[in-house]
Design a protein around this motif. Structure first.
Motif, PDB file in Angstrom:
ATOM      1  N   SER A 240       0.771  -1.046   0.033  1.00 23.43           N
ATOM      2  CA  SER A 240       0.001  -0.002   0.052  1.00 23.43           C
ATOM      3  C   SER A 240       0.948   1.207   0.056  1.00 23.43           C
TER       4      SER A 240
ATOM      5  N   ASP B  84      -9.061  -4.447   4.846  1.00 27.64           N
ATOM      6  CA  ASP B  84     -10.420  -4.196   4.599  1.00 27.64           C
ATOM      7  C   ASP B  84     -10.490  -2.473   5.290  1.00 27.64           C
ATOM      8  N   MET B  85      -9.715  -1.763   5.052  1.00 28.24           N
ATOM      9  CA  MET B  85      -9.785  -0.397   5.908  1.00 28.24           C
ATOM     10  C   MET B  85      -9.553   0.765   4.750  1.00 28.24           C
ATOM     11  N   PRO B  86     -10.422   1.713   4.882  1.00 27.39           N
ATOM     12  CA  PRO B  86     -10.481   2.965   4.031  1.00 27.39           C
ATOM     13  C   PRO B  86      -9.125   3.782   4.405  1.00 27.39           C
ATOM     14  N   PRO B  87      -8.972   4.536   3.441  1.00 26.05           N
ATOM     15  CA  PRO B  87      -7.819   5.639   3.862  1.00 26.05           C
ATOM     16  C   PRO B  87      -8.023   6.387   4.987  1.00 26.05           C
ATOM     17  N   MET B  88      -6.674   6.679   5.560  1.00 25.96           N
ATOM     18  CA  MET B  88      -6.681   7.243   7.118  1.00 25.96           C
ATOM     19  C   MET B  88      -5.427   7.161   7.748  1.00 25.96           C
TER      20      MET B  88
ATOM     21  N   SER C 282      -0.102   8.107   7.152  1.00 27.67           N
ATOM     22  CA  SER C 282      -1.353   8.461   6.534  1.00 27.67           C
ATOM     23  C   SER C 282      -1.187   7.631   4.938  1.00 27.67           C
ATOM     24  N   HIS C 283      -2.233   6.943   4.995  1.00 29.98           N
ATOM     25  CA  HIS C 283      -2.304   5.796   4.013  1.00 29.98           C
ATOM     26  C   HIS C 283      -3.415   5.793   3.068  1.00 29.98           C
ATOM     27  N   GLY C 284      -3.477   5.215   1.924  1.00 26.29           N
ATOM     28  CA  GLY C 284      -4.634   4.995   1.015  1.00 26.29           C
ATOM     29  C   GLY C 284      -5.164   3.806   1.747  1.00 26.29           C
ATOM     30  N   PRO C 285      -6.311   3.025   0.943  1.00 26.70           N
ATOM     31  CA  PRO C 285      -7.044   1.826   1.306  1.00 26.70           C
ATOM     32  C   PRO C 285      -6.000   0.733   1.617  1.00 26.70           C
ATOM     33  N   LEU C 286      -6.418  -0.229   2.620  1.00 30.38           N
ATOM     34  CA  LEU C 286      -5.764  -1.291   2.881  1.00 30.38           C
ATOM     35  C   LEU C 286      -6.600  -2.334   2.603  1.00 30.38           C
ATOM     36  N   ALA C 287      -6.425  -2.973   1.400  1.00 26.77           N
ATOM     37  CA  ALA C 287      -7.120  -4.058   1.045  1.00 26.77           C
ATOM     38  C   ALA C 287      -7.458  -5.235   1.758  1.00 26.77           C
TER      39      ALA C 287
END
Length: 113
Positions: free
Chosen positions: A43, A68-72, A60-65
């Protein structure tokens, strides 16, 4: 007798049938897919804080598939303390995060090019 002939015909068909397509791809095709799968696990993010004393990174990251996490923006434990020496606040990174013993952990990290 009819059953024995049918069974013999089935056995012959199985023996003479061509190998499955997967086997036809060969050993090298499997290895070509492995790096692509590993690359998908990474990611992207930006390091906000490095806390060497606690062994943690704020990212601060993008989606973590995988998780199953959204950006945060969140805090991760570093699986290896040496990772913390590779980065500083503001660095763009590629990383792999997973749950290790119930804790969100960065298991692989590289500074983005």
């Amino acid at each position: 007798m009819k059953f024995a002939i049918s069974l013999a015909a089935l056995a012959a068909a199985l023996v003479l049938a061509p190998a499955p397509a997967l086997a036809a791809e060969g050993h090298d095709a499997h290895h070509a897919a492995a790096p692509a799968a590993a690359a998908d696990a990474y990611s992207e993010g930006t390091v906000k804080k490095v806390d060497k004393a606690a062994g943690k990174l704020t990212i601060s990251h993008g989606p973590l598939a995988k998780l199953d996490m959204p950006p945060m923006t969140m805090v991760f434990r570093a699986a290896d303390a040496a990772m913390l020496d590779k980065v500083k606040a503001g660095d763009k990174i590629r990383f792999v995060a997973d749950r290790v013993d119930g804790v969100f952990t960065v298991t692989a990290l590289e500074v983005a090019q």
